[in-house]
Design a protein around this motif. Sequence first.
Motif, PDB file in Angstrom:
ATOM      1  N   UNK A 223       0.956  -1.283   0.015  1.00 44.38           N
ATOM      2  CA  UNK A 223       0.175  -0.081  -0.029  1.00 44.38           C
ATOM      3  C   UNK A 223       0.922   1.320   0.109  1.00 44.38           C
ATOM      4  N   UNK A 224       0.730   2.289  -0.916  1.00 45.80           N
ATOM      5  CA  UNK A 224       1.323   3.425  -0.841  1.00 45.80           C
ATOM      6  C   UNK A 224       0.588   4.354  -0.262  1.00 45.80           C
ATOM      7  N   UNK A 225       1.064   5.372   0.591  1.00 45.10           N
ATOM      8  CA  UNK A 225       0.131   6.253   1.332  1.00 45.10           C
ATOM      9  C   UNK A 225       0.547   7.522   0.534  1.00 45.10           C
ATOM     10  N   UNK A 226      -0.572   8.236   0.287  1.00 39.27           N
ATOM     11  CA  UNK A 226      -0.585   9.537  -0.633  1.00 39.27           C
ATOM     12  C   UNK A 226      -1.158  10.888   0.285  1.00 39.27           C
TER      13      UNK A 226
ATOM     14  N   UNK B 234      -6.636  -1.359  -3.639  1.00 34.85           N
ATOM     15  CA  UNK B 234      -5.649  -2.425  -3.035  1.00 34.85           C
ATOM     16  C   UNK B 234      -4.236  -1.654  -3.165  1.00 34.85           C
ATOM     17  N   UNK B 235      -4.042  -0.618  -3.801  1.00 31.66           N
ATOM     18  CA  UNK B 235      -2.716  -0.169  -3.955  1.00 31.66           C
ATOM     19  C   UNK B 235      -2.420   1.141  -3.312  1.00 31.66           C
TER      20      UNK B 235
ATOM     21  N   UNK C 171       4.043   8.528   1.631  1.00 27.40           N
ATOM     22  CA  UNK C 171       5.260   7.927   0.880  1.00 27.40           C
ATOM     23  C   UNK C 171       5.390   8.868  -0.265  1.00 27.40           C
ATOM     24  N   UNK C 172       4.213   9.401  -0.571  1.00 28.46           N
ATOM     25  CA  UNK C 172       4.181  10.432  -1.820  1.00 28.46           C
ATOM     26  C   UNK C 172       3.047  11.513  -1.470  1.00 28.46           C
ATOM     27  N   UNK C 173       3.691  12.781  -1.796  1.00 26.06           N
ATOM     28  CA  UNK C 173       2.735  14.015  -1.773  1.00 26.06           C
ATOM     29  C   UNK C 173       2.401  14.584  -3.229  1.00 26.06           C
TER      30      UNK C 173
END
Length: 383
Positions: A1-4, A26-27, A92-94
């Motif tokens: 899981x990528x946290x955005x 799911x991603x 993880x990404x902004x």
Amino acid sequence: MKKVAILGSTGSIGTQAVDIIERNPDRFTVTALAAHSNVSLICDQAGRLKPRIAALYDERAARELRRLLPPEVAVLSGQAGITAAAAESGADICLTAMVGAAGLAPTLAAIDAGIDIALANKETLVCAGSLVTDRARKNGVRIIPVDSEHSALFQSLVGHNPAHVKRLVITASGGPFWKKPIEELAGVTPEQAVRHPRWTMGKKISIDSATLMNKALEVIEASRLFDVPQERISVLIHPESIVHSMVEYIDGSVIAQLATTDMRVPIAYALAYPERIECPAEPLDLGKIGGLTFFEPNEDRFRALVLARRALDVGGTMPAVMSAANEQAVALFLEGKIGFLSIVKLVDEVMGRHVTTAVPSLSEIIQADRWARQETNIIGEDI
Ligand code: NDP
Ligand code: MG
């Protein structure tokens, strides 16, 4: 899981990013949302995406949002709240999809927190340049462009030696007026200028596309992102907007990225990078399109491009002044206070009056930005 984390979640880019994220539960998971004042939309998004943080720049709107959201969501407000939403998102990404230089502080905060950046907010890179890229390098943070042209360049550069690059070629749709005689442009209204032939975007970038200032900002953005001097960046008008940009290599090969005009393609690429994910954009059918056309822009007619090259040559605070003067001039145009042709003229005048600081600190950049806005208002009174 990528946290955005999504800054500017209620805008054109923000809502398309939310669409991509909701199609890939799911991603991706969303940890923070931020916007200016659109309470109902951010409330609706927060209800669906369940972030830990929701932030609104506008204090009154934030108070209303606090009443609407459950207590487990931290509601933040003001510039400090937006910056904290980026820094404390644990993402993880902004995705920086807010508009204008207001994106600078939160972007830097995310970089300092070691969060990768999916960069839509080009004004940040234009005004602070190497300050942003150097800090990203120091923190081991990746800046993945969302702007379609820069995503195309990024994709065409992956796996290649930067020393083999001869030239970057940025394509431009030309906006709604590139074929109109210059005499007809004086009377253009904000309603006509925001109507872009290919893309549906926020108001500011739509006006920037009509003046070609968007392309000017993109030349600077590309120079900063890929460390290529302006002499080796050219612009080509490509009205079909299918080839999103290309890289010419020293052996004569030209590598391009093509796709239909749907910002969800570069948004999905940036969010999933280095993976690729399925995207709901219409597939590209070149057989149906038939022909792709390209034209050299007349840089005398589109002075914005000349200004961008000058800003890069002068360097220091000049690109920040160009971008801030343009933001203010666009605001004056949207308020009906100046004509369409005065936008670029005003930016030119303000740049002409600016005494550049060669290697500016962050506070000197912010000061130059403020000065440029004031100066634009003053000159704008009599233009
Ligand atoms: P929009 O005007 O559609 O959206 C702007 C977003 O930023 C909204 O969510 C708005 O909130 C929010 N916002 C504005 N000011 C602030 C602030 N001070 N603090 C927090 N949030 C704020 O713009 P776009 O989506 O079109 O563009 C966003 C950025 O992406 C720009 O830098 C643009 O140049 C770039 N870009 C856009 C493209 C496009 O296709 N739209 C293509 C390539 C780049 P609210 O809704 O509450 O006002
Ligand atoms: Mg673009």
